[in-house]
Design a protein around this motif. Structure first.
Motif, PDB file in Angstrom:
ATOM      1  N   GLY A  63       6.913  32.469  -4.183  1.00  0.00           N
ATOM      2  CA  GLY A  63       5.742  33.141  -3.638  1.00  0.00           C
ATOM      3  C   GLY A  63       6.058  33.951  -2.393  1.00  0.00           C
ATOM      4  N   LYS A  64       6.801  33.338  -1.476  1.00  0.00           N
ATOM      5  CA  LYS A  64       7.135  34.025  -0.223  1.00  0.00           C
ATOM      6  C   LYS A  64       8.041  35.230  -0.460  1.00  0.00           C
ATOM      7  N   LEU A  65       9.020  35.054  -1.342  1.00  0.00           N
ATOM      8  CA  LEU A  65       9.948  36.157  -1.619  1.00  0.00           C
ATOM      9  C   LEU A  65       9.246  37.308  -2.338  1.00  0.00           C
ATOM     10  N   LYS A  66       8.259  36.989  -3.159  1.00  0.00           N
ATOM     11  CA  LYS A  66       7.491  38.041  -3.825  1.00  0.00           C
ATOM     12  C   LYS A  66       6.739  38.875  -2.793  1.00  0.00           C
ATOM     13  N   GLU A  67       6.196  38.197  -1.772  1.00  0.00           N
ATOM     14  CA  GLU A  67       5.506  38.907  -0.696  1.00  0.00           C
ATOM     15  C   GLU A  67       6.438  39.880   0.018  1.00  0.00           C
ATOM     16  N   LYS A  68       7.725  39.537   0.021  1.00  0.00           N
ATOM     17  CA  LYS A  68       8.710  40.343   0.744  1.00  0.00           C
ATOM     18  C   LYS A  68       9.429  41.346  -0.165  1.00  0.00           C
ATOM     19  N   GLY A  69       8.931  41.481  -1.397  1.00  0.00           N
ATOM     20  CA  GLY A  69       9.458  42.510  -2.282  1.00  0.00           C
ATOM     21  C   GLY A  69      10.539  42.070  -3.240  1.00  0.00           C
ATOM     22  N   PHE A  70      10.711  40.741  -3.416  1.00  0.00           N
ATOM     23  CA  PHE A  70      11.739  40.242  -4.328  1.00  0.00           C
ATOM     24  C   PHE A  70      11.098  39.337  -5.380  1.00  0.00           C
ATOM     25  N   ALA A  71      11.208  39.745  -6.625  1.00  0.00           N
ATOM     26  CA  ALA A  71      10.672  38.955  -7.729  1.00  0.00           C
ATOM     27  C   ALA A  71      11.772  38.043  -8.264  1.00  0.00           C
ATOM     28  N   VAL A  72      11.673  36.745  -7.972  1.00  0.00           N
ATOM     29  CA  VAL A  72      12.679  35.769  -8.399  1.00  0.00           C
ATOM     30  C   VAL A  72      12.170  35.041  -9.634  1.00  0.00           C
ATOM     31  N   GLY A  73      12.872  35.194 -10.731  1.00  0.00           N
ATOM     32  CA  GLY A  73      12.430  34.599 -11.985  1.00  0.00           C
ATOM     33  C   GLY A  73      12.436  33.079 -11.959  1.00  0.00           C
ATOM     34  N   LYS A  74      13.470  32.495 -11.320  1.00  0.00           N
ATOM     35  CA  LYS A  74      13.604  31.042 -11.307  1.00  0.00           C
ATOM     36  C   LYS A  74      14.361  30.604 -10.061  1.00  0.00           C
ATOM     37  N   VAL A  75      13.891  29.538  -9.425  1.00  0.00           N
ATOM     38  CA  VAL A  75      14.605  28.925  -8.303  1.00  0.00           C
ATOM     39  C   VAL A  75      15.081  27.559  -8.771  1.00  0.00           C
ATOM     40  N   SER A  76      16.382  27.414  -8.955  1.00  0.00           N
ATOM     41  CA  SER A  76      16.965  26.153  -9.420  1.00  0.00           C
ATOM     42  C   SER A  76      17.460  25.342  -8.225  1.00  0.00           C
ATOM     43  N   VAL A  77      17.063  24.077  -8.165  1.00  0.00           N
ATOM     44  CA  VAL A  77      17.488  23.190  -7.078  1.00  0.00           C
ATOM     45  C   VAL A  77      18.336  22.066  -7.658  1.00  0.00           C
ATOM     46  N   SER A  78      19.547  21.919  -7.153  1.00  0.00           N
ATOM     47  CA  SER A  78      20.430  20.835  -7.576  1.00  0.00           C
ATOM     48  C   SER A  78      20.841  20.016  -6.360  1.00  0.00           C
ATOM     49  N   VAL A  79      21.190  18.766  -6.590  1.00  0.00           N
ATOM     50  CA  VAL A  79      21.633  17.884  -5.507  1.00  0.00           C
ATOM     51  C   VAL A  79      23.109  17.568  -5.726  1.00  0.00           C
TER      52      VAL A  79
END
Length: 343
Positions: A63-79
């Protein structure tokens, strides 16, 4: 005829150029499109617990990155399976960004850049002057958010511990022989506040480190370490600077103290600042080679860290938000690692 052929070739070339210009990945709104952003998190706790807790960050970041002009299809989080494993993933570019300790950043700083420093709750005493720590009101948490903490050398209620504290209160510096005669409780050699920075402190003051002490007992946790201090099994403990605040309630009820922690302990040494955990980015990640995206990613996390939802997701990491990092702040960490390597 030649003119017609030339004109047709020109048109083909022109159309080709237009097609080339349009091949850059743009969304219908004109935003830069990123198929996947890969984030690795250090194993602050077991993998599933961490992954579940920080999971909401994915949607928040999108959401935040979209506001800043970047459309991110997926954010993957790994540990990661270890702190080093996250550093290696960033180094290889298999992770774009990672939540890592200052030590991990320094260890891999040829392949990764520090972007943000985590914030933590400050305490009322933040100085290397031990007199201030041993006088006046006990230290307590305050509302200030800070980029650092310190390590302290804490004496306990043992006869040797009390004698050393009294000497310090008189303004006398203990000799190395006196310190060497004490029983120390420490953490593993990988711990910043429980080993590394106290070692650097001793190196600066005496030209020696914890490894040179004659009576050292390694604890598996700070709780065990403070229990040894409270019972007199150890004369001195090394720990993070808010250790007494954290153990105030349990000192007598669970750790074995016979009076309050403020009456039975004292501070005989305080290290320089230890800078907090970091958010680092990979130098080899194509995504993070875009400086505009780096800036947007950093801004997004800073803004998320100012919201209740963001703080809830970051709680398991012990982070209270983020600020822009300065690589120079981790120079002491670099010195510690050089000392360990004998350089």
């Amino acid at each position: 005829m030649k003119k017609i052929v030339a004109f047709i070739m020109f048109l083909c070339l022109f159309v080709g150029l237009l097609a080339g210009c349009g091949s850059e990945k743009k969304s219908s709104t004109g935003s830069n499109e990123i198929k996947e952003l890969k984030i690795a998190v250090s194993p602050y706790q077991d993998a599933e617990t961490v992954k579940t807790a920080v999971g909401p960050l994915s949607t928040m970041l999108q959401g935040k990155l979209k506001e800043k002009g970047f459309a991110v299809g997926k954010v993957s989080v790994s540990v990661g399976t270890s702190y080093s494993a996250v550093g290696e993933a960033l180094s290889a570019g298999s992770a774009d960004a990672g939540f890592v300790s200052g030590a991990t950043y320094v260890l891999f700083d040829k392949e990764i850049d520090v972007l943000l420093t985590a914030l933590r709750q400050g305490i009322s005493k933040d100085t290397t002057d031990v007199k201030i720590w041993n006088e006046g009101e006990p230290e307590k948490f305050n509302d200030k958010l800070v980029q650092h903490y310190r390590s302290v050398l804490v004496t306990g209620p043992s006869a040797k511990g009390k004698a050393l504290l009294e000497k310090m209160k008189k303004g006398e510096k203990p000799s190395w022989e006196e310190l060497n005669g004490l029983t120390w409780t420490v953490m593993s050699p990988a711990s910043a506040s429980g080993y590394l920075y106290p070692s650097l402190f001793l190196k600066k003051k005496y030209g020696k480190t914890i490894a040179d002490l004659a009576h050292v007992v390694q604890a598996e946790s700070y709780t065990t370490s403070m229990a040894r201090l409270a019972s007199g099994q150890a004369d001195i403990a090394v720990a993070f600077s808010h250790i007494r605040i954290r153990n105030e309630k349990n000192w007598q009820t669970k750790l074995g103290g016979t009076d309050t922690i403020w009456k039975q302990t004292g501070i005989i040494g305080v290290t320089d600042k230890i800078y907090n955990d970091t958010v680092c980015v990979s130098k080899t990640s194509k995504t993070m080679q875009d400086q505009k995206f780096r800036k947007a990613f950093g801004e997004a996390l800073i803004e998320i860290g100012k919201t209740k939802e963001g703080l809830d997701a970051l709680k398991i990491l012990g982070h209270k938000g983020y600020d822009w990092a300065d690589a120079k702040n981790y120079d002491d960490e670099r010195r510690v690692q050089r000392e360990l390597k004998g350089k």
